[in-house]
Motif scaffolding. Structure first.
Motif, PDB file in Angstrom:
ATOM      1  N   TYR A   1      28.675 -28.104   4.090  1.00 55.55           N
ATOM      2  CA  TYR A   1      29.432 -26.858   4.181  1.00 55.55           C
ATOM      3  C   TYR A   1      28.716 -25.693   3.503  1.00 55.55           C
ATOM      4  O   TYR A   1      28.891 -24.532   3.902  1.00 55.55           O
ATOM      5  CB  TYR A   1      30.848 -27.024   3.631  1.00 55.55           C
ATOM      6  N   VAL A   2      27.887 -25.975   2.498  1.00 51.95           N
ATOM      7  CA  VAL A   2      27.119 -24.894   1.864  1.00 51.95           C
ATOM      8  C   VAL A   2      26.137 -24.298   2.862  1.00 51.95           C
ATOM      9  O   VAL A   2      26.046 -23.062   2.999  1.00 51.95           O
ATOM     10  CB  VAL A   2      26.379 -25.409   0.611  1.00 51.95           C
ATOM     11  N   ASP A   3      25.419 -25.157   3.584  1.00 51.45           N
ATOM     12  CA  ASP A   3      24.475 -24.678   4.608  1.00 51.45           C
ATOM     13  C   ASP A   3      25.213 -23.874   5.672  1.00 51.45           C
ATOM     14  O   ASP A   3      24.733 -22.821   6.121  1.00 51.45           O
ATOM     15  CB  ASP A   3      23.741 -25.850   5.258  1.00 51.45           C
TER      16      ASP A   3
ATOM     17  N   GLY B   1      27.194 -15.357   1.445  1.00 49.75           N
ATOM     18  CA  GLY B   1      28.232 -16.171   0.836  1.00 49.75           C
ATOM     19  C   GLY B   1      29.612 -15.569   1.029  1.00 49.75           C
ATOM     20  O   GLY B   1      29.763 -14.482   1.601  1.00 49.75           O
TER      21      GLY B   1
ATOM     22  N   LEU C   1      36.666 -19.239   1.785  1.00 45.86           N
ATOM     23  CA  LEU C   1      36.488 -20.613   2.231  1.00 45.86           C
ATOM     24  C   LEU C   1      37.666 -21.422   1.724  1.00 45.86           C
ATOM     25  O   LEU C   1      37.889 -21.512   0.516  1.00 45.86           O
ATOM     26  CB  LEU C   1      35.179 -21.194   1.687  1.00 45.86           C
TER      27      LEU C   1
ATOM     28  N   VAL D   1      36.519 -18.865  -2.888  1.00 47.11           N
ATOM     29  CA  VAL D   1      36.651 -20.264  -2.494  1.00 47.11           C
ATOM     30  C   VAL D   1      37.992 -20.761  -3.016  1.00 47.11           C
ATOM     31  O   VAL D   1      38.308 -20.589  -4.201  1.00 47.11           O
ATOM     32  CB  VAL D   1      35.526 -21.141  -3.069  1.00 47.11           C
TER      33      VAL D   1
ATOM     34  N   ILE E   1      28.090 -22.195   5.461  1.00 48.02           N
ATOM     35  CA  ILE E   1      28.543 -20.897   4.951  1.00 48.02           C
ATOM     36  C   ILE E   1      27.386 -19.909   4.884  1.00 48.02           C
ATOM     37  O   ILE E   1      27.519 -18.742   5.304  1.00 48.02           O
ATOM     38  CB  ILE E   1      29.194 -21.055   3.562  1.00 48.02           C
ATOM     39  N   MET E   2      26.264 -20.359   4.371  1.00 53.57           N
ATOM     40  CA  MET E   2      25.125 -19.443   4.252  1.00 53.57           C
ATOM     41  C   MET E   2      24.605 -19.015   5.625  1.00 53.57           C
ATOM     42  O   MET E   2      24.210 -17.866   5.821  1.00 53.57           O
ATOM     43  CB  MET E   2      24.023 -20.102   3.422  1.00 53.57           C
TER      44      MET E   2
ATOM     45  N   ASP F   1      27.950 -22.582  -4.953  1.00 48.43           N
ATOM     46  CA  ASP F   1      26.772 -22.387  -4.100  1.00 48.43           C
ATOM     47  C   ASP F   1      27.097 -21.570  -2.859  1.00 48.43           C
ATOM     48  O   ASP F   1      26.192 -21.037  -2.211  1.00 48.43           O
ATOM     49  CB  ASP F   1      26.195 -23.741  -3.667  1.00 48.43           C
ATOM     50  N   THR F   2      28.389 -21.468  -2.513  1.00 47.33           N
ATOM     51  CA  THR F   2      28.786 -20.729  -1.315  1.00 47.33           C
ATOM     52  C   THR F   2      29.199 -19.292  -1.629  1.00 47.33           C
ATOM     53  O   THR F   2      29.498 -18.530  -0.712  1.00 47.33           O
ATOM     54  CB  THR F   2      29.980 -21.417  -0.612  1.00 47.33           C
TER      55      THR F   2
ATOM     56  N   SER G   1      31.049 -25.683  -4.908  1.00 47.21           N
ATOM     57  CA  SER G   1      31.637 -24.466  -4.346  1.00 47.21           C
ATOM     58  C   SER G   1      30.930 -23.179  -4.774  1.00 47.21           C
ATOM     59  O   SER G   1      30.792 -22.246  -3.967  1.00 47.21           O
ATOM     60  CB  SER G   1      33.122 -24.389  -4.694  1.00 47.21           C
TER      61      SER G   1
END
Length: 324
Positions: A199-201, A211, A148, A215, A203-204, A229-230, A227
């Motif tokens: 952006y976390v949602d 993930g 990412l 990053v 990516i998942m 979280d991804t 970050s």
């Protein structure tokens, strides 16, 4: 010679165009006639006084050079007058590149890629070296992994996308919708409009909950905080931004993640690696705007402005013929 001198810390008006003595190369040094330089966030951070203990005023700042060798000092063996070269001056160690001439150690200078103009080359030295060190040296990104890139339309980000694709990675990037076409042209596989979607949602969703492996953070602040979280298990976070606030790394701990903080180092090796990618057609800097040496204050103001409409870098035509 003409140089843009920083007389005091503050806004863009702190610069003054002055006549200063032309530097003289000493043993192991090269004098370069600067044809082009560029503007980086580091430049306005220095200007506004973020590093007062490392910068002695008055000073000449600037962190990119593309130009032609004018003279070489004793002991120089790799360069001769007339050679077209590019490099990043040693950061916080002597005058920078907002000037018509610059002196640098032979060891940090590379031959400019023939296919790049001086404006293009000057737009790549610092950001290209930073992206290389972040992805290749620190993150050790591998073929088949995912990454990412935060801020994929920016100076470092647009280079990082191309570098990651050249390394065989799947690239996710956060950009405004207006920059989707630009980011896609660089090779980005998945585009996330961070203004419209978390952006976390995203990516998942796009990774089926796994993930990403890496990053690359060019934003800092809350972007860096979230970050982890991804990340996938054993993921890596690489940031080039000062840590302005404490970070809660509990999510990173749970992912067995590693953090890397990059303040790029100058050497010819990185420039040669970037040159090879350019020659293979896998890397091309994008010049979003061009200003003259006298208009560096305007260039600083634009780069600092939100929604500045830039894609890639602001280049500075020190040689006025490049801006005609």
């Amino acid at each position: 010679m003409k140089a843009m001198v920083l007389k005091s810390f503050g806004g863009p008006e702190s610069f003054e165009l002055c006549d200063v003595p032309r530097p003289v190369p000493h043993s192991g040094q090269v004098l370069v006639r600067v044809h082009a330089t560029s503007i980086n966030p580091l430049d306005f951070q220095v200007r506004r006084g973020d590093y007062p203990d490392l910068v002695q005023l008055p000073t000449i700042t600037g962190h990119d050079v593309s130009g032609v060798v004018e003279e070489v000092g004793p002991g120089v063996t790799n360069f001769s007058p007339g050679d077209e070269v590019w490099y990043t001056p040693q950061i916080f160690d002597g005058p920078g590149s907002y000037a018509e001439y610059h002196v640098a150690a032979e060891s940090i200078i590379g031959m400019k890629p023939a296919s790049l103009s001086h404006l293009e080359a000057a737009s790549l030295t610092l950001v290209g070296g930073t992206a290389w060190e972040a992805l290749v040296v620190r993150a050790a990104l591998r073929v088949g992994e995912s990454i990412l890139v935060h801020g994929g339309a920016g100076g470092v980000g647009h280079v990082a996308i191309q570098l990651a694709k050249a390394m065989g990675a799947r690239v996710f990037t956060t950009v405004r919708e207006a920059n989707f076409e630009f980011a896609r042209s660089l090779g980005a596989d998945v585009l996330i409009d961070y203004k419209q979607e978390d952006y976390v949602d995203a990516i998942m969703r796009e990774t089926g909950g796994r993930g990403v492996d890496v990053v690359f953070d060019t934003i800092g602040g809350n972007t860096l905080t979230r970050s982890p979280d991804t990340l996938a298990q054993l993921g890596r976070v690489v940031t080039i931004v000062d840590i302005a606030q404490p970070q809660n790394v509990i999510q990173a701990w749970g992912k067995n993640a590693s953090y890397h903080f990059v303040f790029t180092r100058q050497n010819r090796g990185k420039l040669d690696e970037l040159s090879a990618l350019i020659e293979r057609g896998q890397l091309q800097p994008n010049v979003g705007a061009v200003y003259s040496l006298a208009d560096i204050p305007l260039a600083h103001a634009r780069l600092e402005s939100p929604n500045n409409g830039l894609q890639g870098k602001i280049a500075i035509a020190v040689d006025s013929r490049l801006n005609s």
